[in-house]
Design a protein around this motif. Structure first.
Motif, mmCIF file in Angstrom:
data_model
loop_
_atom_site.group_PDB
_atom_site.id
_atom_site.type_symbol
_atom_site.label_atom_id
_atom_site.label_comp_id
_atom_site.label_asym_id
_atom_site.label_seq_id
_atom_site.Cartn_x
_atom_site.Cartn_y
_atom_site.Cartn_z
ATOM 1 N N ASN A 189 50.365 71.945 0.687
ATOM 2 C CA ASN A 189 50.485 70.639 1.320
ATOM 3 C C ASN A 189 50.504 69.555 0.244
ATOM 4 O O ASN A 189 49.838 69.676 -0.786
ATOM 5 C CB ASN A 189 49.304 70.386 2.258
ATOM 6 C CG ASN A 189 49.344 71.269 3.492
ATOM 7 O OD1 ASN A 189 50.396 71.783 3.853
ATOM 8 N ND2 ASN A 189 48.198 71.438 4.128
ATOM 9 N N SER A 190 51.253 68.507 0.490
ATOM 10 C CA SER A 190 51.323 67.395 -0.463
ATOM 11 C C SER A 190 50.860 66.116 0.220
ATOM 12 O O SER A 190 50.714 66.063 1.446
ATOM 13 C CB SER A 190 52.756 67.229 -0.980
ATOM 14 O OG SER A 190 53.604 66.747 0.052
ATOM 15 N N SER A 191 50.679 65.109 -0.573
ATOM 16 C CA SER A 191 50.289 63.806 -0.027
ATOM 17 C C SER A 191 51.512 63.117 0.582
ATOM 18 O O SER A 191 52.647 63.553 0.400
ATOM 19 C CB SER A 191 49.708 62.926 -1.142
ATOM 20 O OG SER A 191 50.715 62.683 -2.121
ATOM 21 N N LEU A 192 51.245 62.020 1.273
ATOM 22 C CA LEU A 192 52.343 61.255 1.875
ATOM 23 C C LEU A 192 52.965 60.340 0.821
ATOM 24 O O LEU A 192 53.039 59.123 0.997
ATOM 25 C CB LEU A 192 51.826 60.452 3.069
ATOM 26 C CG LEU A 192 51.592 61.245 4.350
ATOM 27 C CD1 LEU A 192 50.744 60.449 5.322
ATOM 28 C CD2 LEU A 192 52.914 61.607 4.992
ATOM 29 N N SER A 193 53.405 60.937 -0.261
ATOM 30 C CA SER A 193 54.045 60.200 -1.358
ATOM 31 C C SER A 193 55.398 60.853 -1.624
ATOM 32 O O SER A 193 55.594 61.521 -2.633
ATOM 33 C CB SER A 193 53.170 60.240 -2.614
ATOM 34 O OG SER A 193 51.889 59.717 -2.346
ATOM 35 N N GLN A 233 54.361 67.672 3.416
ATOM 36 C CA GLN A 233 53.214 67.329 4.237
ATOM 37 C C GLN A 233 53.059 68.353 5.366
ATOM 38 O O GLN A 233 53.969 68.540 6.162
ATOM 39 C CB GLN A 233 53.392 65.929 4.820
ATOM 40 C CG GLN A 233 53.633 64.874 3.760
ATOM 41 C CD GLN A 233 55.036 64.273 3.828
ATOM 42 O OE1 GLN A 233 55.845 64.601 4.665
ATOM 43 N NE2 GLN A 233 55.312 63.375 2.899
ATOM 44 N N GLN A 248 57.378 65.754 6.727
ATOM 45 C CA GLN A 248 56.577 65.984 7.930
ATOM 46 C C GLN A 248 57.423 65.732 9.168
ATOM 47 O O GLN A 248 57.432 66.503 10.108
ATOM 48 C CB GLN A 248 55.349 65.086 7.924
ATOM 49 C CG GLN A 248 54.350 65.434 9.000
ATOM 50 C CD GLN A 248 53.027 64.735 8.786
ATOM 51 O OE1 GLN A 248 52.990 63.560 8.445
ATOM 52 N NE2 GLN A 248 51.937 65.432 8.994
ATOM 53 N N VAL A 261 56.550 63.190 -4.825
ATOM 54 C CA VAL A 261 56.548 64.633 -4.576
ATOM 55 C C VAL A 261 57.964 65.203 -4.654
ATOM 56 O O VAL A 261 58.199 66.234 -5.290
ATOM 57 C CB VAL A 261 55.910 64.955 -3.207
ATOM 58 C CG1 VAL A 261 56.026 66.447 -2.904
ATOM 59 C CG2 VAL A 261 54.453 64.522 -3.191
#
Length: 208
Positions: free
Chosen positions: A73-77, A32, A102, A81
């Motif tokens: 960037n990745s998702s808040l998963s 993130q 993050q 991830v």
């Protein structure tokens, strides 16, 4: 900073990545906010202010025949991830694969991946993996849940046997090979630089 012979965390990371790219080692960084870094310390993706979605990754233009640098960037998963990045690192053992939370404590929603696959990878699954978990934390005023990456939890899951003392021949390398992972709390940018380079230049793979 280079002119003044000073190095901060971001420059140490940049120099480690850049030197590895020059040596032909693919680097993949996901998580993130990794493109800019949660604390805006990293500037790896530049955005055109006049053309929508037009970006540039300067680190892909350092050397004529360098390896590719992937930063996304990745998702808040975290669970999904980190699981994907773990598989990527296993399929590409000669690439430096890093996942950055993050905030360091965000690894808690990926705990199953850490407990079941990263921690016991060599002992339970007979698989070596060189994935790097970057867990930034500190008293930044962001609230109690963001103040610590809980390094003590990772230390508690280390498998060092107090009754086994490695032979003095190749002691340092043997000690790294026998442990289940390497837990590092860098105190200087130089530490960070060498940790990143050593991670992929070791003759075997070990999570950090």
């Amino acid at each position: 900073m280079v002119k003044n012979r000073t190095v901060d965390w971001a420059l140490a990371e940049y120099m480690a990545f850049g030197s590895l790219l020059k040596e032909g080692i693919h680097i993949r960084l996901s998580g993130q906010d990794v493109e800019r870094g949660t604390f805006s310390h990293r500037h790896h993706v530049l955005h055109d202010q006049n053309v929508d979605k037009r970006t540039c990754i300067p680190m892909n233009h350092l050397w004529p025949n360098q390896a590719p640098y992937t930063v996304c960037n990745s998702s808040l998963s975290e669970y999904g991830v980190l699981g994907f990045e773990l598989g990527f690192a296993m399929a590409s053992p000669n690439a430096l694969v890093l996942w950055e939370a993050q905030f360091g404590d965000f690894h808690n929603t990926a705990q199953c991946i850490i407990d079941q696959f990263i921690c016991p990878g060599q002992a339970k699954w007979v698989r070596q993996n060189g994935i790097v978990l970057l867990l930034p934390h500190g008293m930044e005023g962001m609230g109690p849940e963001h103040s610590s990456a809980r390094p003590e939890r990772f230390l508690q899951m280390c498998n060092d046997d107090p009754d086994v003392f490695p032979k003095l021949d190749d002691f340092d390398v043997r000690q790294l090979y026998d442990c289940n992972w390497i837990v590092v709390n860098c105190s200087t940018p130089a530490n960070y630089f060498h940790v990143l380079r050593r991670q992929i230049l070791l003759p075997f793979r070990k999570p950090v």
